[in-house]
Each structure stands twice: as structure tokens, then as C-alpha cells.
Design an enzyme around this catalytic site. Structure first.
Site, PDB file in Angstrom:
ATOM      1  N   ARG A  60     -13.118 -16.999 -15.943  1.00  0.00           N
ATOM      2  CA  ARG A  60     -12.852 -15.579 -15.717  1.00  0.00           C
ATOM      3  C   ARG A  60     -14.092 -14.920 -15.110  1.00  0.00           C
ATOM      4  NH1 ARG A  60     -12.150 -13.433 -20.711  1.00  0.00           N
ATOM      5  NH2 ARG A  60     -14.126 -12.330 -20.638  1.00  0.00           N
ATOM      6  N   TYR A 113      -5.025   3.221   2.134  1.00  0.00           N
ATOM      7  CA  TYR A 113      -3.953   2.326   1.706  1.00  0.00           C
ATOM      8  C   TYR A 113      -3.187   2.963   0.525  1.00  0.00           C
ATOM      9  CZ  TYR A 113      -1.713  -1.846  -0.127  1.00  0.00           C
ATOM     10  OH  TYR A 113      -0.797  -2.752  -0.581  1.00  0.00           O
ATOM     11  N   ASP A 185     -13.328   0.079   3.209  1.00  0.00           N
ATOM     12  CA  ASP A 185     -12.284  -0.951   3.189  1.00  0.00           C
ATOM     13  C   ASP A 185     -12.215  -1.537   4.598  1.00  0.00           C
ATOM     14  OD1 ASP A 185      -9.869  -2.382   3.354  1.00  0.00           O
ATOM     15  OD2 ASP A 185      -8.853  -1.092   1.902  1.00  0.00           O
ATOM     16  N   LYS A 210      -4.860 -10.448   3.406  1.00  0.00           N
ATOM     17  CA  LYS A 210      -4.439 -10.157   4.775  1.00  0.00           C
ATOM     18  C   LYS A 210      -5.145 -11.105   5.757  1.00  0.00           C
ATOM     19  CE  LYS A 210      -2.234  -6.849   2.689  1.00  0.00           C
ATOM     20  NZ  LYS A 210      -2.825  -5.538   2.514  1.00  0.00           N
TER      21      LYS A 210
HETATM   22  C1  PLP Z   1      -3.073  -4.715   1.469  1.00  0.00           C
HETATM   23  C2  PLP Z   1      -4.214  -3.784   1.475  1.00  0.00           C
HETATM   24  C3  PLP Z   1      -4.899  -3.474   0.285  1.00  0.00           C
HETATM   25  C4  PLP Z   1      -4.476  -4.024  -1.067  1.00  0.00           C
HETATM   26  O1  PLP Z   1      -4.625  -5.399  -1.116  1.00  0.00           O
HETATM   27  P1  PLP Z   1      -3.770  -6.366  -2.085  1.00  0.00           P
HETATM   28  O2  PLP Z   1      -4.392  -7.695  -1.887  1.00  0.00           O
HETATM   29  O3  PLP Z   1      -2.342  -6.301  -1.653  1.00  0.00           O
HETATM   30  O4  PLP Z   1      -3.945  -5.830  -3.474  1.00  0.00           O
HETATM   31  C5  PLP Z   1      -5.980  -2.622   0.368  1.00  0.00           C
HETATM   32  N1  PLP Z   1      -6.370  -2.087   1.539  1.00  0.00           N
HETATM   33  C6  PLP Z   1      -5.736  -2.355   2.695  1.00  0.00           C
HETATM   34  C7  PLP Z   1      -6.220  -1.734   3.954  1.00  0.00           C
HETATM   35  C8  PLP Z   1      -4.635  -3.209   2.708  1.00  0.00           C
HETATM   36  O5  PLP Z   1      -4.002  -3.458   3.867  1.00  0.00           O
END
Ligand code: PLP
Length: 395
Positions: A60, A113, A185, A210
């Protein structure tokens, strides 16, 4: 991109973080499923537990396969330190909860997001944290909100789904003057196209789900940046428990080897698709920072190495046109993810912004006939021909 004296990004994507984890001459990183790591020497065990010696205690907290993933993304972002999470949202929520305290103020924008937006609206205020969400396109408004004083500035660029661009360097400069921590982000741009830390950010968060993984088969998140800040968030994650699994870490590591290749192709494909759509009579408007007509094209050209694989476009004819158009695409998944090797399309009206009313979407500048398009790595001639035949419906 990596540090000046380190390898270039495409090289770091292939080789980064893998030394020291391979076993018995294996050329690939092993998937270490072990929950715990045993020690015969109790003094050694204590030293590892206290962080005085290298090693792992409990998965963890740290795990060899997961560590390789953290090291690879650290090199790609040119960061001092990195840690990982079970998902992108786990990375974002841990960062906000670990770094903010009651009475403090965070400045961000309305176009973050969806999950991040929910944290800002529904959760942080419950803990006495003041949240100022600015109009994403109003740079003067964002600057004024930062200049009014804040503990943390949270940015996302390009944004979802209308690909707005925030000037990281300028906003980070204002944040620094307030002593605020800047978090970016970088999911949409990826470290191949944008290096927020070099532009003045303190921390970068990723949904590794992604582009980093790139194959839509593993969830994960990452945080990179200054060691002291990453350590604070890591300490929170140890008890919050949203750790990345070794299996997911392996899939992400494998995907990341081709990150530079994929993102270069996806960016080129998105550019060609944006130009094609921009000239099409059945398309009302295209949102892509690579088009000179984009309102923030100059900022994007300055802070990004390429304009990325994400774009969106508004069809002539409202949502009925979207309903007729989307099912006709042969080479596209109609799904909620993005950044995968396959082209993926989704209307924000039924996807990312389904819970909002038409008025709320309109207030965010999201037309009902918008289609979000995540360019894959296919041959762009097939993508353009596919769009062409799908747009010809009813004509
Ligand atoms: C998909 C996404 C997230 C969240 O990510 P997860 O892995 O689905 O929790 C955060 N920021 C952006 C820009 C995203 O496209």
C-alpha cells in the site's frame, strides 16, 4: 521533458525507471504481486521502515513495479519526486486534501475535469476551504482572484471539452507572489507536449489512465514535483489507501514506452482532422489550440511543443445531427475515455457533462451539438475519410 543532462523524453519513456527492478537478467520489469516484503535482520527492517535504507515494506506504501512507474513519470516531467495513485481522481483529491486546510483559499477555473469540479463544489467547502472558480477564458479575472490571496492555484490546460488554454507561466508568476502552490493537471497535454514544472508550476497531476497508459486498459494516477510537497501528499496516500496496483503499474509502464511515438502521431492526426473539419460546411465550429483561429493559439504555441490529440467540434443541426453522425463512424469508439490508440468520440451532452442542464452547459460554452474527439494513432487518411462519409449523412 527530462532534465537538461538527462535523456530526452522519447528515451526516458523507453528506459526510465527500469534499472534496479529487473530480476535474473530479465530485460523487462517484473510484476511484484507481494503484499509485504520480509526481513531476517530486524535492524535492516527498521531502517527500511524509517526510510533510512532502500527497500519496501508493504505494497500500500511502496512496491517495486509501482516504483518503476513513478520513476518513469518523474523523469518525463523533469521532477524532483513522484508518487502514484489508483486513479487520476485519487491523485487530484489526495493532493487537494493533503495540501489545503480550513480557512485557506484555492483558486481554479470552471472548466476543470468533472470529478475535480465536484471536489471544488461539493467537498472542499465542507472542510472550510474557500474555493474561487473563475471563468476559464477570463485571464484578467483569474489573475485578480490569485492576487487577492490564496494557498493553492489549480490549473488544467488544455481543458475538457472546449480545449481552452491557460497561460501557466503568467498565472504561476502571480501565484508565486502570493506564496501559493501551483498544481497543473497535465493529462491532456502529456509531458511530451507540455512541461508545467519548467513553466513555474510546483506540482503536476496526471490521469495515467489516458495518454500515459494509452491503451484504455488500466486506471492510474501520478503526482510529480518538489520533493517536500510530494512527500506530504504521499504521507496522506499511505493512510488514504488509494495505491496503484502492481498489475496496473505494469500495463502503464508498458504503454509508456511508446508515449512519445503515440502522442506525436495523435497530435499530427488531431491537427489534420481539425483542419479538415474547420473547412467542412456541416461543421459550425472547431475547438483546437493548433488552429490559428483559436483565441489562445499564441499562448498554446509558446507553452506546448505540439497541440495534442484532443479537439472538439460543433455540428450544424443541433443534437439530432450528432445522433445521426456518431453511429456512422467506423474507426471510433463511442465511449467516455480518451488518449487511447483508438480514436474515441463522445458528446459532452451524454458523456462528461451529462449531469448538467442545457442552460448550465450553455453557460460553460458547451454547445449541445458538440463532439469531443480524441485522435488515435490510425492512418489519418482513414480518419478523415471516415469523418467525411459520416458527415455526408442525409445530404
Ligand atoms: C480522466 C481525467 C481525470 C480523472 O482521471 P481518472 O483516472 O479517470 O480518475 C482527471 N483529469 C483529466 C483531465 C482527465 O481527463
Amino acid at each position: 521533458m527530462s532534465e537538461e543532462n538527462g535523456p530526452q523524453a522519447a528515451t526516458a519513456a523507453v528506459w526510465g525507471g527500469e534499472e534496479g527492478v529487473r530480476i535474473a537478467g530479465a530485460t523487462q520489469v517484473p510484476v511484484v504481486h507481494s503484499v509485504a516484503f520480509g526481513y531476517d535482520d530486524l535492524d535492516h527492517w527498521r531502517d527500511v521502515a524509517l526510510g533510512r535504507a532502500d527497500g519496501h515494506i508493504y505494497s500500500r506504501n511502496t512496491n517495486p513495479t509501482v516504483r518503476a512507474f513513478e520513476e518513469k513519470i518523474r523523469l518525463l516531467e523533469g521532477a524532483e519526486a513522484a508518487t502514484s495513485f489508483s486513479t487520476g481522481m485519487a491523485a487530484i483529491s489526495a493532493t487537494l486534501f493533503a495540501l489545503l486546510a480550513p480557512g485557506e483559499r484555492v483558486v481554479s477555473v470552471k472548466d476543470t475535469y468533472g470529478g475535480t469540479n465536484r471536489l471544488f463544489l461539493d467537498y472542499l467547502p465542507r472542510f472550510g476551504i474557500e474555493v474561487a472558480l473563475c471563468e476559464t477564458g477570463d485571464q484578467a479575472g483569474i489573475v485578480a482572484a490569485i492576487d487577492a490571496g490564496c494557498k493553492l492555484v489549480y490549473l488544467e490546460t488544455p481543458t475538457n471539452p472546449t480545449c481552452k488554454i491557460l497561460d501557466i507561466e503568467l498565472l504561476a508568476r502571480h501565484a508565486k507572489a502570493q506564496g501559493a502552490t501551483v498544481v497543473v493537471d497535465n493529462t491532456f497535454a502529456t509531458p511530451i507536449n507540455q512541461s508545467p514544472l519548467a513553466l513555474g508550476a510546483d506540482l503536476v497531476v496526471h490521469s495515467a489512465t489516458k495518454y500515459l497508459g494509452g491503451h484504455a486498459d488500466a486506471l492510474g494516477g501520478a503526482l510529480c514535483g518538489a520533493a517536500g510537497l510530494v512527500a506530504k501528499v504521499f504521507a496522506y496516500r499511505e493512510v488514504n489507501g488509494a495505491a496503484l496496483h502492481a498489475d496496473a503499474a505494469y500495463l502503464l509502464l508498458r504503454g509508456m514506452k511508446t508515449l512519445a511515438l503515440r502522442v506525436e502521431r495523435q497530435s499530427a492526426n488531431a491537427m489534420a482532422v481539425a483542419r479538415f473539419l474547420d473547412a467542412h460546411p456541416r461543421v459550425e465550429r472547431v475547438f483546437y489550440p493548433g488552429l490559428p483561429s483559436h483565441p489562445n493559439h499564441a499562448v498554446a504555441a509558446r507553452q506546448m511543443r505540439a497541440f495534442g490529440g484532443m479537439l472538439s467540434f460543433q455540428l450544424v443541426g443541433g443534437f439530432e445531427a450528432v445522433k445521426a453522425f456518431l453511429p456512422r463512424l467506423r474507426f471510433a469508439h463511442r465511449a467516455a475515455n480518451l488518449g487511447a490508440v483508438e480514436t474515441t468520440v463522445a458528446p459532452p451532452r451524454t458523456g462528461s457533462h451529462v449531469e448538467l442542464t442545457e442552460q448550465e452547459r450553455a453557460a460553460m460554452g458547451i454547445p449541445e451539438a458538440l463532439v469531443r474527439y480524441s485522435a488515435g494513432i490510425e492512418d489519418v487518411r482513414d480518419l478523415v475519410a471516415d469523418l467525411e462519409q459520416a458527415l455526408a449523412v442525409g445530404s
